[in-house]
Design an enzyme around this catalytic site. Structure first.
Site, PDB file in Angstrom:
ATOM      1  N   ASP A 129      11.417  42.552  48.543  1.00  0.00           N
ATOM      2  CA  ASP A 129      10.317  41.524  49.348  1.00  0.00           C
ATOM      3  C   ASP A 129      10.460  41.928  50.690  1.00  0.00           C
ATOM      4  O   ASP A 129      11.449  41.222  51.335  1.00  0.00           O
ATOM      5  CB  ASP A 129      10.453  40.014  48.895  1.00  0.00           C
ATOM      6  CG  ASP A 129       8.861  39.286  49.372  1.00  0.00           C
ATOM      7  OD1 ASP A 129       8.348  39.896  50.155  1.00  0.00           O
ATOM      8  OD2 ASP A 129       8.888  38.409  48.494  1.00  0.00           O
ATOM      9  N   ARG A 131       8.095  41.016  52.946  1.00  0.00           N
ATOM     10  CA  ARG A 131       6.870  40.130  53.816  1.00  0.00           C
ATOM     11  C   ARG A 131       7.735  39.491  54.795  1.00  0.00           C
ATOM     12  O   ARG A 131       8.726  38.956  54.839  1.00  0.00           O
ATOM     13  CB  ARG A 131       6.477  39.259  52.816  1.00  0.00           C
ATOM     14  CG  ARG A 131       5.471  39.932  51.849  1.00  0.00           C
ATOM     15  CD  ARG A 131       4.998  39.041  50.798  1.00  0.00           C
ATOM     16  NE  ARG A 131       5.880  38.532  49.943  1.00  0.00           N
ATOM     17  CZ  ARG A 131       5.350  37.559  48.803  1.00  0.00           C
ATOM     18  NH1 ARG A 131       4.370  37.150  48.791  1.00  0.00           N
ATOM     19  NH2 ARG A 131       6.605  37.483  48.102  1.00  0.00           N
TER      20      ARG A 131
END
Length: 197
Positions: A129, A131
Site C-alpha cells: 500500500d 498511499r
C-alpha cells in the site's frame, strides 16, 4: 521546494442525497487532477467530531462499477453517511493504492494468474500500500476540522491520521457484502492487511 496544497475552486453540487459543496485542492490552479473535499450542506467544523471518509480514487470501482473490489460500494455508502451526519468526504487522487491506473491494471493481470492483491503490487516493485494521507490532513486543516470519526475499515488509515495530530475520536465501519468476484480480495485485506471486515 514542495508546493503547498490550497483551495483552487468550489461549487455547490446537488445530488439525490442532498446538496454538497465540492472544493478542489491542488498546489496550482492548472492542476488537472485535484484532490476533492465533498462537504454536506449541514457540515459545521465546530460540531465535532466530524464524520470523515478519506477515499482513494478507484476509477474501475467508483465509476465503472467493477466487482473486483468494494470501492464503489464504499464510496456510495460513505456519501450517504456524510449527507446524513453533516460530514465530509475527501477524495484523494491515488489510484490503485498509490501505484496508478496502468500499474493497477498490470496488478489485475497478475491476480488473474493466482497472486493476491498484495503480492501483485510487490511483484511489480511497489509497497503493498503506497498511499499517503498528507493531502487529507492538509484538507482537514483548511476546513477547520480538528476532531473526526473516521469512516474506514483500514487500521493503517486510522494510525496515519492519529500520527498527524488529528484527533480521531472513533471509527465508523463500512460494511459491504462480498460478492463472488471480490471475496478473495476482501479476504486478503482482512488477513494480510488487518482490515476490520
Amino acid at each position: 521546494m514542495k508546493k503547498i496544497l490550497a483551495r483552487q475552486a468550489s461549487a455547490t453540487i446537488p445530488t439525490r442525497l442532498g446538496h454538497f459543496e465540492m472544493i478542489a485542492f491542488a498546489a496550482s490552479p492548472d492542476e488537472l487532477m485535484p484532490h476533492i473535499a465533498f462537504t454536506a450542506e449541514n457540515f459545521d467544523p465546530k460540531n465535532g467530531p466530524i464524520p470523515v471518509r478519506i477515499h482513494s480514487e478507484c476509477l474501475t470501482g467508483d465509476v465503472f462499477g467493477s466487482r473486483r473490489c468494494d470501492c464503489g460500494e464504499q464510496l456510495a455508502a460513505s456519501i450517504k453517511m456524510v449527507a446524513e451526519k453533516g460530514g465530509v468526504l475527501i477524495y484523494l487522487r491515488q489510484e490503485g493504492r498509490g501505484i496508478g491506473l496502468i500499474n493497477k491494471l498490470r496488478a489485475y493481470n497478475l491476480q488473474d494468474t493466482g497472486l493476491n492483491t498484495a503480492d501483485a503490487n510487490t511483484h511489480l516493485g511497489f509497497e503493498v500500500d503506497s498511499r499517503q494521507y498528507d493531502a487529507a490532513v492538509a484538507i482537514l486543516a483548511d476546513l477547520g476540522i480538528e476532531n473526526i470519526e473516521l469512516i474506514t475499515n483500514n487500521p493503517e488509515k486510522v494510525a496515519a491520521l492519529k500520527r498527524s495530530g488529528i484527533a480521531v475520536s472513533g471509527r465508523i465501519p463500512l460494511v459491504i457484502e462480498p460478492n463472488s468476484d471480490n471475496r478473495d480480495y476482501l479476504l486478503t485485506k482482512k488477513e494480510l492487511m488487518g482490515h476490520f471486515l
